[in-house]
Write a protein that holds these residues in place. Sequence first.
Motif, PDB file in Angstrom:
ATOM      1  N   SER A 154      -0.825   5.727   7.509  1.00  0.00           N
ATOM      2  CA  SER A 154      -1.247   4.927   8.667  1.00  0.00           C
ATOM      3  C   SER A 154      -2.737   4.581   8.637  1.00  0.00           C
ATOM      4  N   TRP A 173       4.692  -2.701  13.291  1.00  0.00           N
ATOM      5  CA  TRP A 173       3.725  -3.486  12.514  1.00  0.00           C
ATOM      6  C   TRP A 173       4.315  -4.765  11.948  1.00  0.00           C
ATOM      7  N   LYS A 227       0.849  -1.174   0.000  1.00  0.00           N
ATOM      8  CA  LYS A 227       0.000   0.000   0.000  1.00  0.00           C
ATOM      9  C   LYS A 227       0.898   1.242   0.000  1.00  0.00           C
ATOM     10  N   TYR A 238       8.121  11.662   8.549  1.00  0.00           N
ATOM     11  CA  TYR A 238       6.666  11.408   8.635  1.00  0.00           C
ATOM     12  C   TYR A 238       5.964  12.735   8.879  1.00  0.00           C
ATOM     13  N   MET A 255      -2.428  -6.009   4.524  1.00  0.00           N
ATOM     14  CA  MET A 255      -2.207  -7.301   5.194  1.00  0.00           C
ATOM     15  C   MET A 255      -3.151  -7.568   6.346  1.00  0.00           C
ATOM     16  N   HIS A 274      -4.885   1.860   6.599  1.00  0.00           N
ATOM     17  CA  HIS A 274      -5.157   0.488   7.033  1.00  0.00           C
ATOM     18  C   HIS A 274      -6.551   0.372   7.658  1.00  0.00           C
TER      19      HIS A 274
END
Length: 335
Positions: free
Chosen positions: A172, A271, A96, A163, A125, A175
């Motif tokens: 982030s 993660w 992604k 970031y 995932m 997901h």
Amino acid sequence: VTLRIGVVGTGMMGADHIRRLSTIISGAQVVAVSDLDGEQAKRAAETAGGARVYSDGHDLIRDDQVEAVLIASPGFTHAEYTLTCLDVRKPVLCEKPLATTAEDCLRVLEAEQAAGTRLIQVGFMRRYDSGYRDLKRVLEAGEIGTPVQVHCRHRNASVPESYTTDMGAKDSVVHEIDVTRWLLGQEIVAATILMPRRTSYAHANLQDPQFFLFETDQGVLIDVALFVNCQYGYDVRCEVVGETGTADLPEPAGVHVRRALGHSVPVPADWRDRFATAYDTEVQDWVDGVGRGAITGPSAWDGYATTAVAETCVRALDEGRRLEVELIEKPAFYR
Ligand code: ISE
């Protein structure tokens, strides 16, 4: 039969996938890797037991030895690499995001439809995590009645200087956007973002935490509290509230230690640790799907819909108001 795979990008996720493909996944072999960083690519090729090394991902994709491609380069390069895969009709597992803009995602959707067969799987995932799968089964069995709200938390111990605030949505919360769409079987149609008090642990360019409020096409309200400098570890939670009960995502397994008047359970570091088994299952499912000629994981449509929502979040943040998500009508190809 062994599927010969080329991996584009040998950074954190690329290296992790190369290790996985070389040691855990059956029926696959990494035959080529590419990265702008030649030294890093060479090291990655060694862990794969001597794969070819390319500096340009497009050359890797066009290599006749490569039958299928895993893209793990930075997000802004994904669309171009995926389009090259479609051009030479090679199946691709793209980390992604599918692309960083909805417009680029639409180019990919069109190219895949023109190819006439599903070649793309997007690396969401969480859909392969046993906890999320159990949660989905509970919802589908009707155990808590019709869902009305979903409460999510997404916390990282810390993030690097690179970031930025917009990555909260794009890197982030994508997901949660994907996994709640999948859990509910609904599309997200509106987004509102709130900026609560900033933590003193965030670097200067980052608003952290952020609070997201989503509405689905069936009126379900989803909130996501994102906090990427929480200091204590990687923590992902999800509670679905239904008309007759609630269902929680199970906590990751770990040894509960009770000692010295205390009780503790380990919290994952990041993660890769928290979703290690989910990644293994995801990649094995993709390899098996390619072998059967039927990819069934998250589609390019899912990649498009999540990017469209994430993009709306960034605009909603800028404009400081609720915005509706503009999605094209879902092509029959993806239904
Ligand atoms: C990262 O890019 C990921 O994909 C992780 O799954 C996510 O939890 C993290 O917040 C992101 O920065």
